[in-house]
Design an enzyme around this catalytic site. Structure first.
Site, PDB file in Angstrom:
ATOM      1  N   ASP A   1       0.866  -1.404  -0.100  1.00  0.00           N
ATOM      2  CA  ASP A   1      -0.027  -0.292  -0.225  1.00  0.00           C
ATOM      3  C   ASP A   1       1.195   1.161  -0.014  1.00  0.00           C
ATOM      4  OD1 ASP A   1      -2.446   1.327   0.655  1.00  0.00           O
ATOM      5  OD2 ASP A   1      -1.576   2.267   2.276  1.00  0.00           O
TER       6      ASP A   1
ATOM      7  N   TYR B   1       2.767   9.696  -0.052  1.00  0.00           N
ATOM      8  CA  TYR B   1       4.612   8.941   0.747  1.00  0.00           C
ATOM      9  C   TYR B   1       5.248   9.114  -0.317  1.00  0.00           C
ATOM     10  CZ  TYR B   1       0.134   6.560   2.247  1.00  0.00           C
ATOM     11  OH  TYR B   1      -1.169   5.843   3.163  1.00  0.00           O
TER      12      TYR B   1
ATOM     13  N   LYS C   1      -2.435   5.548  -4.232  1.00  0.00           N
ATOM     14  CA  LYS C   1      -4.144   7.369  -3.819  1.00  0.00           C
ATOM     15  C   LYS C   1      -3.421   8.570  -4.765  1.00  0.00           C
ATOM     16  CE  LYS C   1      -4.444   4.535  -0.145  1.00  0.00           C
ATOM     17  NZ  LYS C   1      -2.230   4.426   0.451  1.00  0.00           N
TER      18      LYS C   1
ATOM     19  N   HIS D   1      -7.267   9.354  -1.849  1.00  0.00           N
ATOM     20  CA  HIS D   1      -6.692   9.258  -0.723  1.00  0.00           C
ATOM     21  C   HIS D   1      -8.238  10.176   0.359  1.00  0.00           C
ATOM     22  CE1 HIS D   1      -2.441   8.917   1.343  1.00  0.00           C
ATOM     23  NE2 HIS D   1      -3.852   8.644   2.381  1.00  0.00           N
TER      24      HIS D   1
HETATM   25  N1  LIG Z   1      -5.814   6.079   3.827  1.00  0.00           N
HETATM   26  C1  LIG Z   1      -4.874   6.687   5.173  1.00  0.00           C
HETATM   27  O1  LIG Z   1      -5.327   7.642   4.930  1.00  0.00           O
HETATM   28  C2  LIG Z   1      -4.029   6.250   5.549  1.00  0.00           C
HETATM   29  C3  LIG Z   1      -4.130   6.968   6.694  1.00  0.00           C
HETATM   30  C4  LIG Z   1      -2.619   6.361   7.741  1.00  0.00           C
HETATM   31  C5  LIG Z   1      -1.829   5.154   6.499  1.00  0.00           C
HETATM   32  N2  LIG Z   1      -2.058   4.419   6.125  1.00  0.00           N
HETATM   33  C6  LIG Z   1      -1.615   3.151   6.103  1.00  0.00           C
HETATM   34  O2  LIG Z   1      -1.918   2.346   6.596  1.00  0.00           O
HETATM   35  C7  LIG Z   1      -0.383   1.751   7.095  1.00  0.00           C
HETATM   36  C8  LIG Z   1      -0.778   0.975   8.322  1.00  0.00           C
HETATM   37  O3  LIG Z   1      -1.112   2.611   8.971  1.00  0.00           O
HETATM   38  P1  LIG Z   1       0.514   2.800  10.151  1.00  0.00           P
HETATM   39  O4  LIG Z   1       1.102   3.319   9.619  1.00  0.00           O
HETATM   40  O5  LIG Z   1      -0.113   4.438  10.307  1.00  0.00           O
HETATM   41  O6  LIG Z   1       0.148   2.716  11.408  1.00  0.00           O
HETATM   42  P2  LIG Z   1       0.261   1.122  11.819  1.00  0.00           P
HETATM   43  O7  LIG Z   1       0.172  -0.412  10.599  1.00  0.00           O
HETATM   44  O8  LIG Z   1      -1.267   0.336  12.850  1.00  0.00           O
HETATM   45  O9  LIG Z   1       0.930   1.262  13.045  1.00  0.00           O
HETATM   46  C9  LIG Z   1       2.503   1.305  12.462  1.00  0.00           C
HETATM   47  C10 LIG Z   1       3.524   1.562  13.904  1.00  0.00           C
HETATM   48  O10 LIG Z   1       3.027   0.587  15.015  1.00  0.00           O
HETATM   49  C11 LIG Z   1       4.669   0.122  14.777  1.00  0.00           C
HETATM   50  N3  LIG Z   1       4.926  -1.514  14.600  1.00  0.00           N
HETATM   51  C12 LIG Z   1       4.596  -2.319  13.860  1.00  0.00           C
HETATM   52  N4  LIG Z   1       4.217  -3.287  13.830  1.00  0.00           N
HETATM   53  C13 LIG Z   1       4.386  -3.633  15.424  1.00  0.00           C
HETATM   54  C14 LIG Z   1       4.596  -4.413  16.326  1.00  0.00           C
HETATM   55  N5  LIG Z   1       4.359  -6.112  15.663  1.00  0.00           N
HETATM   56  N6  LIG Z   1       4.992  -4.660  17.088  1.00  0.00           N
HETATM   57  C15 LIG Z   1       4.613  -2.899  17.756  1.00  0.00           C
HETATM   58  N7  LIG Z   1       4.882  -1.966  17.182  1.00  0.00           N
HETATM   59  C16 LIG Z   1       5.405  -2.120  16.130  1.00  0.00           C
HETATM   60  C17 LIG Z   1       5.730   0.766  14.161  1.00  0.00           C
HETATM   61  O11 LIG Z   1       6.518   1.146  14.324  1.00  0.00           O
HETATM   62  P3  LIG Z   1       8.455   0.347  14.305  1.00  0.00           P
HETATM   63  O12 LIG Z   1       8.280   0.845  12.233  1.00  0.00           O
HETATM   64  O13 LIG Z   1       9.238   0.486  14.853  1.00  0.00           O
HETATM   65  O14 LIG Z   1       7.904  -1.496  13.886  1.00  0.00           O
HETATM   66  C18 LIG Z   1       5.172   2.149  13.638  1.00  0.00           C
HETATM   67  O15 LIG Z   1       5.524   3.041  14.925  1.00  0.00           O
HETATM   68  C19 LIG Z   1      -0.234   3.090   5.977  1.00  0.00           C
HETATM   69  O16 LIG Z   1       1.681   2.836   6.415  1.00  0.00           O
HETATM   70  C20 LIG Z   1      -0.231   3.123   5.454  1.00  0.00           C
HETATM   71  O17 LIG Z   1       0.242   2.662   4.118  1.00  0.00           O
HETATM   72  C21 LIG Z   1      -3.154   5.172   5.027  1.00  0.00           C
END
Ligand SMILES: NC(=O)c1ccc[n+]([C@@H]2O[C@H](COP(=O)([O-])OP(=O)(O)OC[C@H]3O[C@@H](n4cnc5c(N)ncnc54)[C@H](OP(=O)(O)O)[C@@H]3O)[C@@H](O)[C@H]2O)c1
Length: 261
Positions: free
Chosen positions: A41, A46, A71, A104
């Protein structure tokens, strides 16, 4: 590790667990592909579509083996700007066809959302994208597209995790054949220390993140966790070989304050 697939409303299939790439670059995407993730994704916002392209090129995988989402960003709403943004993304990704293209964020204007969506419909009709969808759209904003347009969005990508289960949105999506995709599926790690999550994890000999990702999969939600750490990238992928019980699911549902459907 066999990751389940979801069949979208146009028959296209996508892995139910993917890799989120916000704030990560080529090395993390390459690690995810090595680990076995086959759904990536990204987004023009990004600024890492070229990193994704480099990781894909270096992976040795066939194009058809990896499902790539990108997106259109908020400053490219509207028919013409969206088409231009798509072609720029496609060039950066080095792809002929993008698997899933999302709006997005919605514009505050319904008519602008319709114009943008019409552009996605034409990309789909031209075979440049295999599926089209939206992100962060409310049911009311989806209603506008369903009334005015021809193609029902295949996906709505929204913030969703046990502390924010989005029950109304999930029920709406189910009624209209729209797949729910969770961004911040781990609540950016905020739910991983919750005592209910740690208790379920301990009972299964799994990590809190694995339990939360299982909760998504067992609710039929597509999850795209992000990590920059090779260990956590692997940890988050190792979720296909155990199941939560109905009691575990109910306990995790309770984090959102109400019972999930
Ligand atoms: N459509 C939208 O508006 C939108 C908005 C936000 C995000 N997104 C997409 O959704 C994806 C995921 O969301 P997100 O990145 O915001 O949040 P997330 O995946 O819920 O959380 C990522 C965070 O959690 C930590 N983490 C990951 N695996 C872990 C584990 N097993 N144990 C402990 N900590 C862990 C990571 O740190 P480390 O890197 O240190 O492991 C990072 O700080 C994004 O990367 C993006 O592709 C889309």
């Amino acid at each position: 590790m066999t990751i389940p697939v979801v069949t979208l409303n146009n028959g296209v299939t996508m892995p139910q667990l993917g890799f989120g790439t916000w704030r990560v670059g080529r090395d993390a995407v390459a690690e995810a592909l090595r680990t076995g993730y086959r759904c990536i994704d990204t987004a023009e916002m990004y600024r890492n579509e070229t990193d994704v392209a480099a990781a894909l090129a270096g992976s040795g995988l066939e194009r058809a083996e990896v499902f790539v989402t990108t997106k259109v960003w908020n400053d490219h709403h509207g028919h013409r700007a969206t088409l231009e943004a798509f072609h720029a993304s496609r060039r950066r990704l080095g792809l002929d066809v993008v698997d899933l293209y999302l709006v997005h964020w919605p514009s505050a204007s319904d008519s602008v959302n319709v114009d943008t969506w019409r552009a996605l419909e034409s990309l789909h009709a031209d075979g440049l994208v295999r599926a089209i969808g939206v992100s962060n759209f409310s049911p009311a904003q989806l209603d506008v597209l369903l009334d005015a347009c021809d193609v029902v969005p295949a996906v709505n990508q929204i913030e969703l995790h046990p502390a924010r289960p989005r029950l109304e949105e999930r029920a709406y999506h189910e009624r209209h054949g729209i797949a729910t995709q969770a961004w911040a599926p781990l609540a950016r790690a905020a739910v991983l220390t919750h005592p209910v999550v740690t208790a379920v994890a301990a009972a299964h000999g799994r990590t809190p993140a694995q339990v939360v990702l299982r909760w998504h999969l067992q609710h039929g939600v597509i999850a795209i966790p992000r990590s920059a750490s090779p260990e956590r990238i692997r940890e988050n992928f190792a979720v296909a070989d155990f199941s939560l019980t109905p009691q575990d699911m109910a306990a995790l549902d309770s984090l959102g304050g109400r019972t999930a459907p």
